[in-house]
Design an enzyme around this catalytic site. Structure first.
Site, short mmCIF file in Angstrom:
data_model
loop_
_atom_site.label_atom_id
_atom_site.label_comp_id
_atom_site.label_asym_id
_atom_site.label_seq_id
_atom_site.Cartn_x
_atom_site.Cartn_y
_atom_site.Cartn_z
N CYS A 2 0.84 -1.21 0.00
CA CYS A 2 0.00 0.00 0.00
C CYS A 2 0.87 1.26 0.00
CB CYS A 2 -0.87 0.01 1.26
SG CYS A 2 -1.87 -1.43 1.44
N ARG A 27 4.03 0.89 -6.72
CA ARG A 27 4.00 -0.12 -5.64
C ARG A 27 2.93 -1.18 -5.89
NH1 ARG A 27 6.35 2.22 -0.86
NH2 ARG A 27 4.95 1.10 0.53
N TRP A 76 -3.05 -2.23 -1.62
CA TRP A 76 -2.71 -3.55 -2.18
C TRP A 76 -3.36 -4.53 -1.19
CZ3 TRP A 76 -0.93 -6.57 -5.95
CH2 TRP A 76 -0.49 -7.83 -5.63
N ASN A 102 -0.68 1.00 6.02
CA ASN A 102 0.09 0.02 5.24
C ASN A 102 0.64 -0.98 6.23
OD1 ASN A 102 1.56 -1.36 3.36
ND2 ASN A 102 3.29 0.07 3.37
N GLY A 103 0.37 -2.27 6.00
CA GLY A 103 0.88 -3.31 6.90
C GLY A 103 -0.20 -4.33 7.19
N GLU A 483 13.17 -24.43 -12.49
CA GLU A 483 12.90 -23.01 -12.25
C GLU A 483 14.11 -22.16 -12.64
OE1 GLU A 483 10.50 -21.19 -11.95
OE2 GLU A 483 11.24 -19.33 -11.06
N LYS A 487 14.01 -19.19 -15.50
CA LYS A 487 14.43 -17.81 -15.22
C LYS A 487 15.41 -17.33 -16.28
CE LYS A 487 11.96 -16.43 -12.96
NZ LYS A 487 10.93 -17.41 -12.81
N GLU A 490 13.65 -16.98 -19.84
CA GLU A 490 12.61 -15.96 -20.09
C GLU A 490 13.14 -14.54 -20.02
OE1 GLU A 490 9.34 -15.60 -17.36
OE2 GLU A 490 10.50 -16.42 -15.72
N HIS A 506 20.13 -40.67 -20.02
CA HIS A 506 19.08 -41.18 -20.95
C HIS A 506 18.99 -40.32 -22.20
CE1 HIS A 506 17.87 -44.09 -17.96
NE2 HIS A 506 17.93 -43.13 -17.07
N LYS A 605 2.92 -10.43 -17.67
CA LYS A 605 3.01 -10.80 -16.25
C LYS A 605 1.94 -11.82 -15.90
CE LYS A 605 4.40 -10.88 -12.05
NZ LYS A 605 5.58 -11.73 -11.80
#
Ligand code: AGP
Length: 610
Positions: A2, A27, A76, A102-103, A483, A487, A490, A506, A605
Site C-alpha cells: 500500500c 508499488r 494492495w 500500510n501493513g 525453475e 528464469k 525468459e 538417458h 506478467k
C-alpha cells in the site's frame, strides 16, 4: 504494498495528495481513496473506490475538494477483496476520524470481536478498520493521545496517518514495520510511504523508526515513541532520484523483488506459525478444515513458475502430510478429463490469480466435485474468488514479469499447508515444532545467501555468451533446476533446460560440449553421492559445472568450476535457499546481454488468455 500520503499546511491538500498517490502507483494497488478535513461540515469528506487513481479522480469531479489537511491511500489488498468498501481511508462510526494504513494487524480479528461486543458496527472486511474504531474509542479531544492509546492494543505491522474532523490543526502519523517518512516544508508537512511522493515538494525529510510517531501541526512537529516518550529527529536530505526511489534504488523491479525475499517470506509467514504448539494458523482454509483432514489425494495444478512450486509441493505433501499427491500443468489438467473422486483436493497455485489455464483447471475440478483451494498472491483475484478456500501469499505486488519472490512465498505456503494437513492426520507436535523452527530461520538464511550477489554476477560475466545451459537437480531440487532454467530462458533469451540429474544418461548428456555451463544443485542430502557421480559424468566430457552446494563442502569444490555455497538445511527448505542464486544468475546474465529484464520480449506478467 500500500501507499500512504498525508498533508497538512497552507495549500489545498487534494492536488498534493493525488499527485502523491500517482508517484506511489509503482508499488502496485487495486483501489485508492482520500479523506479531507473540511471546516464547514464537522465530518470528513471521504472519497474512495476500487480501481485506478484515474477512477478516483472521475469520482471527485464536481465534489467540494477544499481543505488544507488530508490523507490518501493506494491499497494492495491483504485482508478483504479489492472493492469500494474495503478501500482506504477507513472512518469510525461517527465519520469524524479517518485512518490510512500500510501493513498487517495480526490481532485484528480478536480486536474486531472486542469492538463488536462494544457495539461497533464494521463496514469493511479489512484489518485497518479496527484502527479507526480503536482510535475513536480512545479519542477525548487529543488525537495524539488517542492514537497512542489505540496502538497499545495492536500487534503487527503498520504505517499509518490519522486525521479528525474536529482537529483541523493536526495530522498524526506512526510506524511499526512499514516505512513512513515526513517531508518538512515551510509551514507544511507531507507524510508518505516513501520519498517518491515527497521529493517534488521538498528534499528535507525525517525518517520515523519502528514504534515511533509524529504529531504534525502547521507551526511545528513533535515526535515520540508510541508509548509517548519524546524523541529527537534530525532533518535529512533525500539523495535518490525519483526513478531510483520507485525501484528503491534498484535498477530493475526484478532485482528489488529478489533482494526483498527475506522480508516477503517473513510477511508470508507472519501470524501463521505457533512455535509453542506446532500449529499452523491458516484462516483462509478454516471452513474446509474437516474436508482437508479426510483428503485422500491432492492434485496441484498451475503454470510456469507456479507449476515448479507445485512440483516441490508434491514432495512436501507426501513427506509431511503423507497424502498421495500429483502435479499437473493446468493446461493439460483442464483437457485430460481427470478422474476426481471423493476426497480429492485440487490446489491451484497462481501469483496473479488470473492465469487462464489455471482458472479453467479450477472450473473443471469444481465441475467434477473436487474441493478447490487457491494459493494466490493477488487478493480478490478470479482464482481466489472461484476456489472454495485458500491461502494468500502476502508477499506484496510482484511487478517484474519473471516471478521470484512469489515463488519462494509459494514454497513456504506449501510447507505450511502440508503441515496443516499433516497435523490433522499423523504429524506429531514435536515434528511440527521442528519444521516451524526451520521456517522461522529461513528469512535470515535468505538474507545470508543474498550477500553472494557479487560472486554470482562474476559467474554470469564468465558464461553470459554461452548459447546453451543445463540445470540439474534431484529430489526437492529437481523442480529448482527447472525453475533456474526458466528464469534464464525468459529474461535473457538463452536456451536452458532443467532436468532430473539422473536423466542425463538417458540422452541429454549427448549435449555436453567443452565449456558448456551446467548448473548443479548439489546440497548435502539423500541423493548427494548420486549427484556427485552426475557431476563427474559432466566434468569428464568438458562441461563447466556451476554448483550450488552446502557451505564447507570440499568434494563439490573439487568437481565444479564455480561453487555457490548456501547454509546446510533439511531438504524441504533447500529449494527456497537454492533458487535465490539461480534468480540472481539469470538476472545478471540478462542485464549483461542488454535484455529488458522487467519486461522480457513476448511475455506478459499474467497470461489471461489460452
Ligand atoms: C514465471 O517467471 C513466468 N512469469 C510465468 O511462468 C508465470 O509463473 C506463469 O505464467 C504463471 O503465472 P501465475 O503464477 O500468475 O498464475
Amino acid at each position: 504494498m500500500c501507499g500512504i500520503v498525508g498533508y497538512i499546511g497552507q495549500k489545498q491538500a487534494y492536488p498534493i495528495l493525488l499527485e502523491g498517490l500517482k508517484r506511489l502507483e509503482y508499488r502496485g494497488y487495486d483501489s485508492a481513496g482520500v479523506a479531507l478535513q473540511q471546516d464547514h461540515e464537522g465530518r470528513l469528506a471521504v472519497i474512495k473506490a476500487k480501481g485506478r487513481i484515474a477512477d478516483l479522480e472521475a469520482m471527485t469531479a464536481g465534489r467540494d475538494l477544499s481543505g488544507t489537511l488530508g490523507i490518501a491511500h493506494t491499497r494492495w489488498a491483504t485482508h478483504g477483496a479489492p472493492n469500494d468498501v474495503n478501500a482506504h481511508p477507513h472512518a469510525d462510526m461517527s465519520g469524524k476520524l479517518a485512518v490510512v494504513h500500510n501493513g498487517i494487524i495480526e490481532n485484528w480479528s480478536a480486536l474486531r470481536q472486542l469492538l463488536e461486543q462494544e457495539g461497533v458496527k464494521f463496514r469493511s472486511e479489512t484489518d485497518t478498520e479496527v484502527l479507526a474504531h480503536l482510535f475513536a474509542r480512545a479519542y477525548k479531544g487529543d488525537l495524539e493521545k488517542a492514537v497512542q492509546e489505540g496502538l497499545r492494543e495492536v500487534r503487527g505491522a503498520y504505517g499509518i496517518a490519522v486525521i479528525h474532523a474536529d482537529r483541523p490543526d493536526v495530522l498524526v502519523a506512526a510506524r511499526n514495520g512499514s516505512p513512513l517518512i515526513i517531508g518538512v516544508g515551510e509551514g507544511e508537512y507531507i507524510v508518505a510511504s516513501d520519498a517518491s511522493a515527497i521529493i517534488e515538494h521538498t528534499t528535507n525529510v525525517i525518517y520515523l523508526e519502528d514504534r515511533e510517531m509524529a504529531t504534525l501541526r502547521r507551526d511545528g512537529l513533535r515526535t515520540s515513541t508510541v508509548d509517548a516518550i519524546p524523541t529527537h529527529k534530525e532533518v535529512q536530505q533525500v539523495e535518490w532520484s525519483l526513478e531510483q526511489i520507485e525501484k528503491k534504488c534498484y535498477p530493475h523491479f526484478m532485482l528489488k523483488e529478489i533482494m526483498e525475499q527475506a522480508e516477503s517470506l517473513s510477511d508470508s509467514m507472519r501470524g501463521r506459525l505457533d512455535a509453542e504448539t506446532g500449529e499452523v494458523v491458516l484462516g483462509g482454509v478454516r471452513d474446509v478444515s474437516k474436508q482437508l483432514t479426510h483428503a485422500r489425494r491432492v492434485i496441484l495444478t498451475a503454470c510456469g513458475t507456479a507449476w515448479h512450486a507445485g512440483l516441490v509441493g508434491e514432495y512436501l505433501f507426501e513427506d509431511i502430510a503423507r497424502v498421495q499427491t500429483e502435479v499437473d500443468y493446468a493446461s493439460e489438467f483442464r483437457y485430460r478429463n481427470p478422474i476426481i473422486d471423493e476426497g480429492t483436493i485440487v490446489i491451484a497455485i497462481s501469483q496473479s490469480g488470473e492465469t487462464a489455464d489455471t482458472l479453467a483447471a479450477v472450473r473443471e475440478a469444481k465441475l467434477k466435485g473436487a474441493l478447490c483451494l487457491g494459493i494466490v498472491n493477488v487478493v480478490g483475484s478470479t482464482i481466489a474468488r472461484e476456489t472454495d478456500a485458500g491461502v494468500y501469499l502476502h508477499c506484496g505486488p510482484e511487478i517484474g514479469v519473471a516471478s521470484t519472490k512469489a515463488f519462494t512465498s509459494q514454497l513456504v505456503v506449501l510447507i505450511m499447508t502440508s503441515m496443516y494437513l499433516g497435523r490433522r492426520r499423523h504429524l506429531a507436535p514435536y515434528h511440527a515444532r521442528e519444521i516451524i523452527k526451520g521456517l522461522q530461520a529461513v528469512p535470515d538464511l535468505v538474507r545470508h545467501v543474498l550477500k553472494l550477489n557479487d560472486a554470482i554476477r562474476d559467474v554470469a560475466a564468465r558464461y553470459k555468451d554461452c548459447p546453451n545451459w543445463l540445470y540439474l537437480g534431484r529430489g526437492y531440487n529437481y523442480p529448482v533446476a527447472l525453475e533456474g532454467a526458466l528464469k534464464l530462458k525468459e529474461i535473457s533469451y538463452v536456451h536452458a533446460e532443467g532436468l532430473p540429474a539422473a536423466e542425463m544418461k538417458h540422452g541429454p548428456i549427448a549435449l555436453i560440449t567443452e565449456g558448456m555451463p551446467v548448473v548443479f544443485l548439489a546440497n548435502k542430502g539423500l541423493q548427494y553421492d548420486k549427484v556427485l557421480s552426475n557431476m563427474e559424468e559432466v566434468r569428464s566430457r568438458g562441461g563447466h559445472i556451476i554448483a550450488v552446494a552446502t557451505e564447507g563442502d570440499k568434494e563439490v569444490a573439487r568437481l565444479a568450476k564455480h561453487v555457490v555455497s548456501v547454509p546446510d538445511v533439511p531438504e524441504p527448505f533447500q529449494p527456497i535457499l537454492n533458487v535465490v542464486p539461480l534468480q540472481l544468475l539469470a538476472y545478471h546474465v540478462a542485464v549483461m546481454r542488454g535484455c529488458a529484464v522487467d519486461k522480457p520480449r513476448n511475455l506478459a506478467k499474467s497470461v489471461t488468455v489460452e
